[in-house]
Motif scaffolding. Sequence first.
Motif, PDB file in Angstrom:
ATOM      1  N   MET A 418       0.817  -1.219   0.000  1.00 10.32           N
ATOM      2  CA  MET A 418       0.000   0.000   0.000  1.00 10.32           C
ATOM      3  C   MET A 418       0.850   1.269   0.000  1.00 10.32           C
ATOM      4  O   MET A 418       0.365   2.334   0.304  1.00 10.32           O
ATOM      5  CB  MET A 418      -0.914   0.030   1.234  1.00 10.32           C
ATOM      6  CG  MET A 418      -1.705  -1.229   1.469  1.00 10.32           C
ATOM      7  SD  MET A 418      -2.619  -1.768   0.045  1.00 10.32           S
ATOM      8  CE  MET A 418      -3.921  -0.623   0.019  1.00 10.32           C
ATOM      9  N   LEU A 419       2.128   1.151  -0.290  1.00  8.48           N
ATOM     10  CA  LEU A 419       2.975   2.341  -0.354  1.00  8.48           C
ATOM     11  C   LEU A 419       3.399   2.543  -1.788  1.00  8.48           C
ATOM     12  O   LEU A 419       3.459   1.601  -2.561  1.00  8.48           O
ATOM     13  CB  LEU A 419       4.246   2.135   0.483  1.00  8.48           C
ATOM     14  CG  LEU A 419       4.036   1.847   1.948  1.00  8.48           C
ATOM     15  CD1 LEU A 419       5.348   1.372   2.539  1.00  8.48           C
ATOM     16  CD2 LEU A 419       3.586   3.089   2.659  1.00  8.48           C
ATOM     17  N   ASP A 420       3.744   3.785  -2.125  1.00 10.66           N
ATOM     18  CA  ASP A 420       4.256   3.957  -3.477  1.00 10.66           C
ATOM     19  C   ASP A 420       5.735   4.273  -3.452  1.00 10.66           C
ATOM     20  O   ASP A 420       6.331   4.492  -2.407  1.00 10.66           O
ATOM     21  CB  ASP A 420       3.464   5.023  -4.239  1.00 10.66           C
ATOM     22  CG  ASP A 420       3.638   6.398  -3.655  1.00 10.66           C
ATOM     23  OD1 ASP A 420       2.625   6.993  -3.291  1.00 10.66           O
ATOM     24  OD2 ASP A 420       4.777   6.891  -3.566  1.00 10.66           O
ATOM     25  N   HIS A 421       6.307   4.274  -4.630  1.00 17.18           N
ATOM     26  CA  HIS A 421       7.731   4.380  -4.838  1.00 17.18           C
ATOM     27  C   HIS A 421       8.351   5.548  -4.077  1.00 17.18           C
ATOM     28  O   HIS A 421       9.342   5.407  -3.357  1.00 17.18           O
ATOM     29  CB  HIS A 421       7.959   4.533  -6.349  1.00 17.18           C
ATOM     30  CG  HIS A 421       9.374   4.431  -6.765  1.00 17.18           C
ATOM     31  ND1 HIS A 421       9.899   3.323  -7.352  1.00 17.18           N
ATOM     32  CD2 HIS A 421      10.379   5.317  -6.660  1.00 17.18           C
ATOM     33  CE1 HIS A 421      11.183   3.525  -7.600  1.00 17.18           C
ATOM     34  NE2 HIS A 421      11.492   4.732  -7.198  1.00 17.18           N
ATOM     35  N   SER A 422       7.734   6.729  -4.242  1.00 16.88           N
ATOM     36  CA  SER A 422       8.357   7.922  -3.645  1.00 16.88           C
ATOM     37  C   SER A 422       8.325   7.875  -2.132  1.00 16.88           C
ATOM     38  O   SER A 422       9.261   8.310  -1.470  1.00 16.88           O
ATOM     39  CB  SER A 422       7.666   9.181  -4.144  1.00 16.88           C
ATOM     40  OG  SER A 422       6.283   9.043  -3.940  1.00 16.88           O
ATOM     41  N   GLN A 423       7.253   7.296  -1.553  1.00 16.42           N
ATOM     42  CA  GLN A 423       7.187   7.211  -0.094  1.00 16.42           C
ATOM     43  C   GLN A 423       8.315   6.351   0.438  1.00 16.42           C
ATOM     44  O   GLN A 423       8.943   6.668   1.452  1.00 16.42           O
ATOM     45  CB  GLN A 423       5.856   6.589   0.339  1.00 16.42           C
ATOM     46  CG  GLN A 423       4.749   7.569   0.526  1.00 16.42           C
ATOM     47  CD  GLN A 423       3.446   6.891   0.900  1.00 16.42           C
ATOM     48  OE1 GLN A 423       3.022   5.932   0.265  1.00 16.42           O
ATOM     49  NE2 GLN A 423       2.811   7.382   1.924  1.00 16.42           N
ATOM     50  N   ILE A 424       8.586   5.228  -0.270  1.00 11.30           N
ATOM     51  CA  ILE A 424       9.628   4.314   0.206  1.00 11.30           C
ATOM     52  C   ILE A 424      10.994   4.993   0.108  1.00 11.30           C
ATOM     53  O   ILE A 424      11.805   4.929   1.050  1.00 11.30           O
ATOM     54  CB  ILE A 424       9.616   3.010  -0.607  1.00 11.30           C
ATOM     55  CG1 ILE A 424       8.251   2.335  -0.491  1.00 11.30           C
ATOM     56  CG2 ILE A 424      10.700   2.074  -0.135  1.00 11.30           C
ATOM     57  CD1 ILE A 424       8.109   1.118  -1.339  1.00 11.30           C
ATOM     58  N   MET A 425      11.250   5.670  -1.010  1.00 15.38           N
ATOM     59  CA  MET A 425      12.567   6.296  -1.172  1.00 15.38           C
ATOM     60  C   MET A 425      12.761   7.397  -0.137  1.00 15.38           C
ATOM     61  O   MET A 425      13.836   7.524   0.457  1.00 15.38           O
ATOM     62  CB  MET A 425      12.720   6.871  -2.586  1.00 15.38           C
ATOM     63  CG  MET A 425      12.659   5.843  -3.693  1.00 15.38           C
ATOM     64  SD  MET A 425      13.651   4.371  -3.410  1.00 15.38           S
ATOM     65  CE  MET A 425      15.279   4.985  -3.688  1.00 15.38           C
ATOM     66  N   GLU A 426      11.698   8.175   0.121  1.00 15.43           N
ATOM     67  CA  GLU A 426      11.812   9.233   1.127  1.00 15.43           C
ATOM     68  C   GLU A 426      12.049   8.647   2.500  1.00 15.43           C
ATOM     69  O   GLU A 426      12.846   9.165   3.286  1.00 15.43           O
ATOM     70  CB  GLU A 426      10.501  10.019   1.159  1.00 15.43           C
ATOM     71  CG  GLU A 426      10.656  11.465   0.833  1.00 15.43           C
ATOM     72  CD  GLU A 426       9.351  12.200   1.023  1.00 15.43           C
ATOM     73  OE1 GLU A 426       8.661  12.423   0.007  1.00 15.43           O
ATOM     74  OE2 GLU A 426       9.046  12.531   2.175  1.00 15.43           O
ATOM     75  N   ALA A 427      11.359   7.545   2.796  1.00 14.99           N
ATOM     76  CA  ALA A 427      11.516   6.928   4.117  1.00 14.99           C
ATOM     77  C   ALA A 427      12.942   6.446   4.300  1.00 14.99           C
ATOM     78  O   ALA A 427      13.518   6.554   5.395  1.00 14.99           O
ATOM     79  CB  ALA A 427      10.551   5.772   4.265  1.00 14.99           C
TER      80      ALA A 427
END
Lengths: 447, 442
Positions: A418-427
């Motif tokens: 349920m996460l998208d690419h940009s959220q993961i990279m930012e995290a």
Amino acid sequence: MYLYVLQFSFLRIMSKRKAKEAHLPIGECIDQVHLILRKRFCHQQLPDKLEGVEAQHKHLVELLKRTAVHGESNSVLIVGPRGAGKTTLLRSVLRELSEVTEVQKNLLQVHLNGLLQTDDRIALKEITRQLHLENVVGDRVFGSFAENLAFLLDALKKGDRSSSRPVLFVLDEFDLFAHHKNQTLLYNLFDVSQSAQAPIAVVGLTCRLDVLELLEKRVKSRFSHRQIHLLSSLTFPQYVARVQTQLSLPDDFPDGKFVREWNAAVATLCEDKSVEDVLRRHFNSSKDFRSLHMLLMLCLSRVSVAKPVITPADLLDASRSCLADAQANMLHGLSILELCLIIAMKHLNDVYEGEPFNLQMVHNEFKKFLQRKSNSMYNFEQPVIMKAFEHLQQLELIQPADSSSAKTQREYQLMRLMLDHSQIMEALQKYPQCPTDLKQWATSAFA
Amino acid sequence: MAGLLDQPGYDEESLRRVSEQLPCRELQAGMLLSLMGQPQQYCYPSLFIYGHRSSGKSHVVNVLMKELELPHTTVSCVECISAALLFEQVLLSFFGCDAAAQLPRSPSISDFVRIYRQQSSQFPAKQTRFIVMEKAELLRDADANLLPALLRLQELVDDNVSVVLLSEIVWDKFRPNTGCFEPLLLHFPDYSKGELQQILSKDCHPSYSAEFYSSYINILLGVFYTVCRDLRELRHLAALNFSKFCEPVAAGKAKETETHKLWKNIEPHLKKAMQTVYLREVSSLQWEQMEEHEAGALRGLSAHTHVELPYYSKFLLIAAYLASYNPARTDKRFFLKHHGKIKKTNFLKKNEKTSNHLLGPKPFPLDRLLAIFYSVVDSRVAPTASIFSQISSLVTLQLLTLVSHDDQLDTPKYKCAVSLDFISAISRTVNFDIVKYLYDFL
């Protein structure tokens, strides 16, 4: 005796003059500030004058006056997004009407709420209760809703049996009443408002712009199609002015000097450049009162004896916590193993274009990463990885792709991320002490 | 914002006790307290506190409520499976049992609000009343109107009451379709490694020095931190393994400061703990007994599925595994003595994604199972009822799953529910090389 009275009145004048310049200690001033502003932001205290809705206000007052004074039945819907000020408008109108003695004497009010009265039966009991007719109804059994309502309205007839007292029905969350079975309550209320049975006014408040689509044909035909819209057409300077009024203290504050200083500080605050940027961000996302009150409440919570003013830094911090990405905050607290699993899922999503995956596939992808790295720091057994996977499921970061969970083993159940690419990279950027090989793996699947 | 100890309106002594009980959470507690304001002032109608589990959400809220003696009621949504239980508890805590008794049987929220309004007009709130709801994510599964109504309870009952929701799921997943009254969001961040060390070191045993215990915690975190950051789990593991850590010191083999020796002693023990106690494969009691008696292998819960099966049942299970994980068209090649020429290209076309070991077992009919069974078993065996009853007992043991509907008696379909490790262990006991017969390992 006369001299005594003169002396007494002289002393009173003196004390009044002193009272104008009374000073409270700073602690009490701050307490008073909190008391007043909290009532305004948290308890939705009715302001003295509503701004920007004069036309709607006048329209509604006219309408309700016609019902209360002249016995004319009416129905109207007040439509506006959440936090636009519908309930405030209605309360202000009712306050104005209660100053007219004839209205105060005659008009009965029934307040219903779609969240509370979830059923027409419950609604009818509530109407009976609010009209104080429980004793009159007693244990009587009615054949239909219409009979019951007619009986109630009949019972309100004045002594000379010429006409019934006017009743105002306020239906909060009006769209929820449209989901009741057969829309009986709405049908009957609108029916009474169209026929000459008894003078009633039906005011519905709703946040759905398409509320008329929800009404059945027979209900819609009995409705007067009168709608009052509260779609805010505020410009940015008006929004900033509204912020200033909301933060300013009223003149009847006990300490005059403090009020002047406070209001002056608020005025300078609203002219500050950084504050303007923050307010513009909020203005662009939503212009309603409620989100504004939330922002100002966060600023107010930082006002204390040590810091008796609101500074631009307060507003910046408040804005940051309002607009923070909650999911990113949660990703910050995951363990490294869980983070590895999320990166593996991201790669699976990239390669197979968003098709659902299961634990075995994620583990397989993770093992490919481990094979490339020489250190066995992350070499965990399958059950440990399963526990981390289940933790991610409990946090609802991954959810089952379909509901057939009964017959498949846990490690083969298909899930979606349920996460998208940009959220993961930012995290990953913000993760504390994130190992560099993880970051490299995240950017490229073959690192 | 005033620090935790400077909040006006509260007794200084109580605030000091509060900050002692909340290590590493002073900032969040201070923020929460400044939002709550003084007891006689209004608080925001609803607050939503979110954060990972064991990040101190319930602890902070409960400590604040108890020490500062605020009128509150704590409701766990796991216990309150129906709204009636919630209403009863709230009325009982705020107004006493007379008010709770006025609730009719199966009360609706309309009854609750009505009785609350009556009671609060008789006993208006002199201090803010708090309703604390833990595990609030379960409210989403209750009636659709319960959550929006609770969020604006202050407005509906016209009283100084505030609802505090605690959850580990973010607010975006709570929001109803048509919107609702948005609560104030407050995030409790996770503890950093240093903070975890600080909090765990507080449990130190009185007979050993604090530095000794913190070196133990250091080692424990070194092993477990990459996997688990949950404070409760780490405390549990720390408590269980401390006696083993102290063994060399108690026996005189090492001194308190020789960290390397102690580390060598405890590290394999902690690694074993990760595979057993951490996964709840063994109970803490079994773990402690094992430490005392130094028994051999620890049998975890999953080990109990290694029941001793009869000879033919083992082959039935092996046949079921082969039927589940091999595609039907490859049976000829594996199980017929003379399978003739089979085109290699079609046969060996494998996509990594469609490897059956990643997708899971496939269902197979009973006939196929028996066909493979007869070719795999080396002796001649007659199709008696005992063979079929063994299949049923395998289903009862949940080693096979029945996939077809219960009514279909003539062609039942099954799926094999065991893992590769398990079946390899079983086939080793009967001297059968299963990997040779698996399509994915060709």
